[in-house]
Design an enzyme around this catalytic site. Sequence first.
Site, PDB file in Angstrom:
ATOM      1  N   THR A   1      21.254 137.670 101.115  1.00  0.00           N
ATOM      2  CA  THR A   1      20.306 137.080 100.176  1.00  0.00           C
ATOM      3  C   THR A   1      19.365 136.156 100.899  1.00  0.00           C
ATOM      4  O   THR A   1      19.803 135.266 101.631  1.00  0.00           O
ATOM      5  CB  THR A   1      20.984 136.331  99.020  1.00  0.00           C
ATOM      6  OG1 THR A   1      19.998 135.491  98.399  1.00  0.00           O
ATOM      7  CG2 THR A   1      22.130 135.441  99.480  1.00  0.00           C
TER       8      THR A   1
ATOM      9  N   ASP B   1      17.829 134.006  99.473  1.00  0.00           N
ATOM     10  CA  ASP B   1      17.994 132.714  98.794  1.00  0.00           C
ATOM     11  C   ASP B   1      19.039 131.827  99.467  1.00  0.00           C
ATOM     12  O   ASP B   1      19.071 130.619  99.228  1.00  0.00           O
ATOM     13  CB  ASP B   1      18.397 132.940  97.334  1.00  0.00           C
ATOM     14  CG  ASP B   1      17.261 133.501  96.511  1.00  0.00           C
ATOM     15  OD1 ASP B   1      16.101 133.247  96.864  1.00  0.00           O
ATOM     16  OD2 ASP B   1      17.543 134.200  95.526  1.00  0.00           O
TER      17      ASP B   1
ATOM     18  N   MET C   1       9.708 131.397  97.250  1.00  0.00           N
ATOM     19  CA  MET C   1      10.791 131.876  96.389  1.00  0.00           C
ATOM     20  C   MET C   1      11.981 130.908  96.378  1.00  0.00           C
ATOM     21  O   MET C   1      12.109 130.048  97.253  1.00  0.00           O
ATOM     22  CB  MET C   1      11.249 133.256  96.849  1.00  0.00           C
ATOM     23  CG  MET C   1      10.329 134.382  96.407  1.00  0.00           C
ATOM     24  SD  MET C   1      10.974 135.996  96.950  1.00  0.00           S
ATOM     25  CE  MET C   1       9.884 137.119  96.041  1.00  0.00           C
TER      26      MET C   1
ATOM     27  N   ARG D   1      14.740 130.370  92.999  1.00  0.00           N
ATOM     28  CA  ARG D   1      14.729 129.926  91.610  1.00  0.00           C
ATOM     29  C   ARG D   1      15.609 128.688  91.413  1.00  0.00           C
ATOM     30  O   ARG D   1      15.275 127.777  90.685  1.00  0.00           O
ATOM     31  CB  ARG D   1      15.249 131.088  90.741  1.00  0.00           C
ATOM     32  CG  ARG D   1      14.815 131.054  89.305  1.00  0.00           C
ATOM     33  CD  ARG D   1      13.357 131.389  89.166  1.00  0.00           C
ATOM     34  NE  ARG D   1      12.964 131.442  87.759  1.00  0.00           N
ATOM     35  CZ  ARG D   1      11.724 131.224  87.353  1.00  0.00           C
ATOM     36  NH1 ARG D   1      10.776 130.917  88.196  1.00  0.00           N
ATOM     37  NH2 ARG D   1      11.427 131.296  86.067  1.00  0.00           N
TER      38      ARG D   1
ATOM     39  N   LEU E   1       5.916 139.148 100.238  1.00  0.00           N
ATOM     40  CA  LEU E   1       5.672 139.137 101.678  1.00  0.00           C
ATOM     41  C   LEU E   1       6.769 138.403 102.432  1.00  0.00           C
ATOM     42  O   LEU E   1       7.195 138.811 103.503  1.00  0.00           O
ATOM     43  CB  LEU E   1       4.322 138.461 101.965  1.00  0.00           C
ATOM     44  CG  LEU E   1       3.096 139.139 101.350  1.00  0.00           C
ATOM     45  CD1 LEU E   1       1.923 138.183 101.325  1.00  0.00           C
ATOM     46  CD2 LEU E   1       2.737 140.405 102.101  1.00  0.00           C
TER      47      LEU E   1
END
Lengths: 415, 415
Positions: A145, A147, A191, A193, A301
Amino acid sequence: MSNTPLKGAAVIGQSGGPSAVINASAYGVIKTALESEYITKVYGMHHGIKGMLNDELLIMDEEDPKELERLLYTPSSALGSCRYKIADPDVDDTDYKRILEIFKKYDIRYFFYNGGNDSMDTCNKISKYCQKVGYECRVMGIPKTIDNDLFGTDHCPGYASAAKYIATSCMEVYKDATVYDNPQITVVEIMGRHAGWLAGAAALATAFGAGPDLVYLPEVDFDLETFSADVERVYKANGGKVLIAVSEGIHYADGRFVSEAETSATDGFGHAQLGGLAVKLADYLKKRTGAKVRGIELSLLQRCGAHLASGVDLAEAELAGRAAVEAAVSGKTDYMVAFKCSREGGKYVCETELLPLSEVANYEKKVPLEWINADHNGVTQEFIDYVLPLIQGAPERPTEQSLPRYAKLKKVLAK
Amino acid sequence: MSNTPLKGAAVIGQSGGPSAVINASAYGVIKTALESEYITKVYGMHHGIKGMLNDELLIMDEEDPKELERLLYTPSSALGSCRYKIADPDVDDTDYKRILEIFKKYDIRYFFYNGGNDSMDTCNKISKYCQKVGYECRVMGIPKTIDNDLFGTDHCPGYASAAKYIATSCMEVYKDATVYDNPQITVVEIMGRHAGWLAGAAALATAFGAGPDLVYLPEVDFDLETFSADVERVYKANGGKVLIAVSEGIHYADGRFVSEAETSATDGFGHAQLGGLAVKLADYLKKRTGAKVRGIELSLLQRCGAHLASGVDLAEAELAGRAAVEAAVSGKTDYMVAFKCSREGGKYVCETELLPLSEVANYEKKVPLEWINADHNGVTQEFIDYVLPLIQGAPERPTEQSLPRYAKLKKVLAK
């Protein structure tokens, strides 16, 4: 767990959002599995677990080894991905029955799933179900991930390459956005969240002399007045030039995402906009300062920027895949491969370890609050020290006429 | 024009929007000028012509040669840029008198200006003014624009690196945007207000197997119904996956930019939006198809993506700077350096030539209509053959901890 050699086929699936190095993990799995004397055949799930449910398995044994090797340098999920939340088997076991049917059809005894939190949950549920019905299958999760929010691992494959893309892009944007002698405020949207690992990586650019003045993470509440005061201070100090990095997930104290906050007189925004957060904040600052503004969303991107992939990330992604197969063949099941790292004395060492799937699934790892500065508009040196070793190295990548040459898979469907 | 050796100082200025290789041209000028026996001192204009008017000249002789060499790999205008339209000297000669004053103060006899159309016009006016008042100064324009719209030259330094960034990014976005088995429409917005050279470069990605299905250039009128029909055709053929590249400058037949078109029932858009063109078109297609959509604006990233700079572009940008100094020292004045290229038999050869400034200033070179396909939604092979040689090569770039290491200039002000 069993130490008895288990013979049978293996299957690898990719799930969730892609990354620059997700295929390196797939390659680690596929190559190691193809070479294993216990693994009789290697399948790839077409679009993750949905490929299992739809009986769409791709025969990896049929692929040209040279093309498989190019998976290392091919971004995004080469086997196809999905976002499919599998049911709780106690509530609805339809999917599990179907998966078991496919397992039996192809004699699948090794199940590898590469993804984030949801994917580890999927792994865990399938593993538990197989145990319950007495079907021997070794199930391993492989982290992936951008993230970087998986619990129990130092970091996740995919994160570092995205971090490097973000840092490099911020350096270039800084150079561009400060070129005129007029005021200009630039907002870069990154990015993440719920976790600020990616937005925090923008501070690497600052640490190397060309980066954002202000960085906002979703781990702390966002306040528009404090933000405005931060920007005005930098604006005055820097002759009107301000570069700001924000996580897409910044939110007010009441939990509302800034990106989704409704128009109102109090929040200072104009009309409801379809443009993203960067444009929204830039427009707000334009009204407030009169400066020229620009909102830049790094969008997909940052997620698929394989041409800037970190060498460390690439090697570790492949390692994670290899380690998963080796552990499974040696008798382990129901684990996720994790990274245990040391950065002592500036020396970075990374080893794999195995964590029980039940311990990692569905937890989110956020940036520690002590790695966010006191003003909540930047990160500390600890954050930099954490991420810097991860972005090192730039492997030579195959090109064709100076453009990327990606793996071309035949994708032969099993029958 | 004179063949008499002219002794005196040189000044170089950078103007307009930056590029990935604009500093390579500056380096070509500065290095060649520093080595010339006729050039006594080398100055850089701080923020272009505004630096002349404000008496802010930076002494290049004082810079560390190693840092100057790093200009080759440093994006954006290292000396600072400006957007300043100089007056017509017949209407208002205030600026010219001031420039002449500065010329005399520092004994400037060589004037180099690096920029696009407006900069060539500035060069031309200054040159004519010097001739009129009898001040001997050799004036040379050096082309620079990612838009590639300068007249008389095969292409402009800066264009190829942006084109390579666009093509590579489109390949990566294609990989990411086609990874799920659900419909997804992605719109990528590319710079180029009046000329489609940059948007057309997205078609390179398609030529190499991972690029947009549809490409829209501003050289032809945009029609929303035709666009919708194009998208729906691809949507059906590709299982709902569509990647679209649009130039920011696409416009309706009546001349209105699509990006700026007002809300109306007839144009099919919803409310006025601050998000850019990509978001606007994506939202329109979402309403029409129900698919998941995403709008991506390449924004400044495409202009300053030095990490992906083309080796050919970099070498030619430096060559243009060097050629300008060599021509000026040999007695030439009032010219722009241009590229004359041959691509015969697949062999690319590029030479510099000199074009009178008066012939190039203020003309815009657009993509020839015969290089746009009959359906007006893509480019022809001629376009690909034109741009492909320009994006070749990837120079090794200086890094520090795997991040870019840019030139650090002292910027000593002349007094």
